[in-house]
Motif scaffolding. Sequence first.
Motif, PDB file in Angstrom:
ATOM      1  N   LEU A 221       0.886  -1.180   0.078  1.00  0.00           N
ATOM      2  CA  LEU A 221       0.189   0.026   0.001  1.00  0.00           C
ATOM      3  C   LEU A 221       1.071   1.424   0.119  1.00  0.00           C
ATOM      4  O   LEU A 221       1.929   1.168   0.628  1.00  0.00           O
ATOM      5  N   ASP A 248      -2.510   4.289  -3.290  1.00  0.00           N
ATOM      6  CA  ASP A 248      -3.774   3.296  -3.106  1.00  0.00           C
ATOM      7  C   ASP A 248      -4.809   3.930  -2.104  1.00  0.00           C
ATOM      8  O   ASP A 248      -5.928   3.538  -2.187  1.00  0.00           O
ATOM      9  N   ARG A 273      -8.887   7.543  -5.241  1.00  0.00           N
ATOM     10  CA  ARG A 273      -8.469   6.627  -4.281  1.00  0.00           C
ATOM     11  C   ARG A 273      -9.222   6.982  -3.060  1.00  0.00           C
ATOM     12  O   ARG A 273      -9.517   8.382  -2.958  1.00  0.00           O
TER      13      ARG A 273
END
Length: 303
Positions: A221, A248, A273
């Motif tokens: 991530l 992310d 996102r």
Amino acid sequence: MFDKLRGAIDSAVTKATTKELSEKNLADAVWELQMVLIQNDVAVEVAEHICDLTKEKILGTRTGRLDNISKFFKTAIHESILEVLTPEHPIDPIEFATEKKKKGEPTTILFVGINGTGKTTTLAKLASVFKDKGFTVVIAAGDTFRAGSIEQLEKHAEILDIRVIKQDYGSDAAAIAYDAIAHAKARHIDIVLIDSAGRMQSNKNLLEEMKKIVRVAEPDLKIFVGDALAGNDALSQAKEFHKAIGIDGAILTKVDADPSGGAALSIAFVTGRPVIYVGVGQNYADLRRFDPDWFAQRLIADN
Ligand SMILES: Nc1nc2c(ncn2[C@@H]2O[C@H](COP(=O)(O)OP(=O)(O)O)[C@@H](O)[C@H]2O)c(=O)[nH]1
Ligand SMILES: [Mg+2]
């Protein structure tokens, strides 16, 4: 929190709905809404989108009589904001880490953002969350640039009783991240949190270095940390980082200082996102899950 934007939306609604909601009045009302959104750090393109959605919803559900125009208008705004904020790819770092742990793999999380936005503090808060949930954690001291950054991280690590993997100032951050992940794999540590140097989004070299960390460490991530008080600057930073490394999700800090809240809307819409958490203070416990519905509700006063 977000009182300023809520107040502004409320006054736009009031102004608009004291009259009958005719076609002309509706256009005025939506225009008014667009202005207050923009004045509260919502990017122009995002404000336009919210207003288009709001208008569609009002026209789409139009009945002959509108008893409670104000409530009707607010509901349409609420739904529009929610639509903008509801991510296509939601992530919950805790769930993500739980799944990886089942497979016997560590979860690696990289924090990026420019200086002073709250990366290191947020990393420490998240370390505390993971520890509380029973995960083991190691931290990579990836900011080898700013004086005192390694010591700042070590202080958090000492309080939280977490190991820091570090090298000297000026060392290659990618190598440190790589070492920390190797350490986690060897010792079966669940979580690797990678700090990084504050990069000006305009500084090409530093963005290149960021790409290198991603290439070498391949974090699961990549989280952009933005300062809510920076408003539209936070959005342009998020765009740059997203373009460079593909984020992310985002964490918005300093939301306790009662910013307008516009940055949250803009970042979610423009990057596609989700905003995952918001920082609401300087203590470890001051990290909250960002819930789009909660946020949208807060923005629409229910008087
Ligand atoms: N009020 C408030 N301050 C914060 C928050 N997050 C970070 N800070 C403060 O912002 C300053 C910069 O944080 P730091 O983590 O060093 O930023 P970095 O340069 O991105 O690593 C510190 O004084 C933090 O205590 C927050 O959610 N609320
Ligand atoms: Mg830092």
